[in-house]
Design an enzyme around this catalytic site. Sequence first.
Site, mmCIF file in Angstrom:
data_model
loop_
_atom_site.group_PDB
_atom_site.id
_atom_site.type_symbol
_atom_site.label_atom_id
_atom_site.label_comp_id
_atom_site.label_asym_id
_atom_site.label_seq_id
_atom_site.Cartn_x
_atom_site.Cartn_y
_atom_site.Cartn_z
ATOM 1 N N LYS A 120 -5.198 -4.049 2.646
ATOM 2 C CA LYS A 120 -4.716 -3.044 3.318
ATOM 3 C C LYS A 120 -5.212 -2.645 4.844
ATOM 4 O O LYS A 120 -4.590 -2.349 5.183
ATOM 5 C CB LYS A 120 -4.397 -1.994 1.885
ATOM 6 C CG LYS A 120 -4.003 -0.649 2.593
ATOM 7 C CD LYS A 120 -3.430 0.605 1.901
ATOM 8 C CE LYS A 120 -5.105 1.479 2.691
ATOM 9 N NZ LYS A 120 -5.121 3.028 1.765
ATOM 10 N N ASP A 138 1.080 1.096 1.667
ATOM 11 C CA ASP A 138 -0.143 2.485 1.671
ATOM 12 C C ASP A 138 0.445 3.180 0.375
ATOM 13 O O ASP A 138 1.763 3.133 -0.119
ATOM 14 C CB ASP A 138 -0.701 3.207 1.882
ATOM 15 C CG ASP A 138 0.091 3.847 2.891
ATOM 16 O OD1 ASP A 138 1.701 3.337 2.604
ATOM 17 O OD2 ASP A 138 -0.076 5.137 4.061
#
Length: 214
Positions: A120, A138
């Site tokens: 991420k 997220d």
Amino acid sequence: MKTRDIAPFFATLKAANPMPVTELEYTSVFELLVAVLLSAQATDVSVNKATRRLFPVANTPQKILDLGLERLESYIKTIGLYHSKAKNLLATCEILMAQHGGQVPRTREALQTLPGVGRKTANVVLNTAFGEATMAVDTHIFRVSNRTGLAPGKTPLEVEQKLLKRIPPEYLVDAHHWLILLGRYVCIARKPLCWQCAVAPFCDYQPKTEAPPA
């Protein structure tokens, strides 16, 4: 979400915010990397509060290393998990100096070798700093993708891969920011504010929440 609704969904988000940006504050690629590394399980507001003190003192890998662990922790101790984040940041700076000439690498593979940098975080840096069409999933993007039917999936990676396939290319670079902001301020976790949502007509979520009585 029906395929035909995806383009107008993003066109609506673009019309409302043509040039979306991250809410993390930074002035260089390295500062962005630091901010994103510190933002895991923390709010952008708390990260910005800490980096406003840190970056004027240390905003390069060598300057971070020169601080040492205790002084670095003193700048970021208001952020959750600050001890492990400080250790990861120092280790990352050592690698940047030893292997990359003090520069942030431009590939996901190299970024993910840095301590504290997962998929991420790497995707955020690639997208925000280098303009690549990546999707950093997220909690906000995961929720919005599932709730709206845009890209339902059981894992962040599954959602990421579906988003990359379903989002029209012309919207892909900025889609990450639009979806985060939508999830942070409108399609919120406890109860989505459907009556305030410009893209509600394209969303599969039912029943839509109604405005509270005046």
